[in-house]
Design an enzyme around this catalytic site. Structure first.
Site, short mmCIF file in Angstrom:
data_model
loop_
_atom_site.label_atom_id
_atom_site.label_comp_id
_atom_site.label_asym_id
_atom_site.label_seq_id
_atom_site.Cartn_x
_atom_site.Cartn_y
_atom_site.Cartn_z
N HIS A 54 0.85 -1.19 0.00
CA HIS A 54 0.00 0.00 0.00
C HIS A 54 0.89 1.24 0.00
CE1 HIS A 54 -3.85 -1.99 1.84
NE2 HIS A 54 -3.32 -2.72 0.87
N GLU A 56 0.93 3.82 1.88
CA GLU A 56 1.42 4.19 3.21
C GLU A 56 2.60 3.32 3.63
OE1 GLU A 56 -3.19 4.35 3.61
OE2 GLU A 56 -1.72 3.28 2.39
N CYS A 84 -6.21 1.87 5.79
CA CYS A 84 -6.86 0.63 6.22
C CYS A 84 -6.30 0.25 7.59
CB CYS A 84 -6.62 -0.48 5.20
SG CYS A 84 -4.91 -1.06 5.15
N CYS A 87 -2.45 -0.48 7.55
CA CYS A 87 -1.61 0.71 7.46
C CYS A 87 -1.70 1.55 8.73
CB CYS A 87 -2.00 1.53 6.23
SG CYS A 87 -1.60 0.68 4.68
#
Length: 149
Positions: A54, A56, A84, A87
């Site tokens: 992701h 992040e 999410c 993260c």
């Protein structure tokens, strides 16, 4: 030049546009420390065949490598979509000082969890360039629906 939240979120949106161009969910992230970008990333889960890739996570790793520390206590993460749970948990462990995000994630955002996820000292600002962030995501998913993917 004014280095405000909108300025850095625009840079996160630029990262998200790279994801869009690569047919990845268009989320971008920037880590800033003392008004300097020390990490950035965009979603690369398809490209890397890695569910943890992701925006992040990539930005956190880059920032930690830059600082030579796993803690980002004096840093701000700008991300175009609410993180999410995975993260947000990583942000907790990194002790990020501030999280600023654009669009809320009403299906998978960390705020759906009733227990606190982020570090207790993490400041959160939501809705910075929310419309631009949401529009990019909506366009991506509209194109996917139209192409049958």
């Amino acid at each position: 030049m004014i280095f405000d939240d909108a300025y850095f979120m625009k840079l996160a949106l630029k990262e998200a546009s790279y994801a869009f161009e690569e047919n990845e969910v268009p989320v971008g992230a920037i880590v800033v420390c003392n008004r300097q970008i020390i990490g950035k990333g965009y979603n690369q889960t398809e490209r890397l065949k890695d569910v943890t890739a992701h925006a992040e996570m990539i930005a956190i790793t880059a920032a930690a490598n830059y600082l030579g520390s796993k803690y980002l206590e004096d840093c701000t993460l700008y991300v175009t979509l609410e993180p999410c749970l995975m993260c947000a948990s990583a942000l907790r462990w990194a002790r990020i000082a501030k999280l600023i995000y654009g669009a809320a994630d009403i299906k998978a955002g960390y705020s759906l969890i009733s227990q606190p996820v982020l570090h207790p000292k993490t400041e959160v600002v939501q809705g910075v360039l929310e419309l631009e962030s949401a529009t990019l995501l909506q366009e991506f998913f509209r194109q996917r629906r139209d192409s049958g993917k």
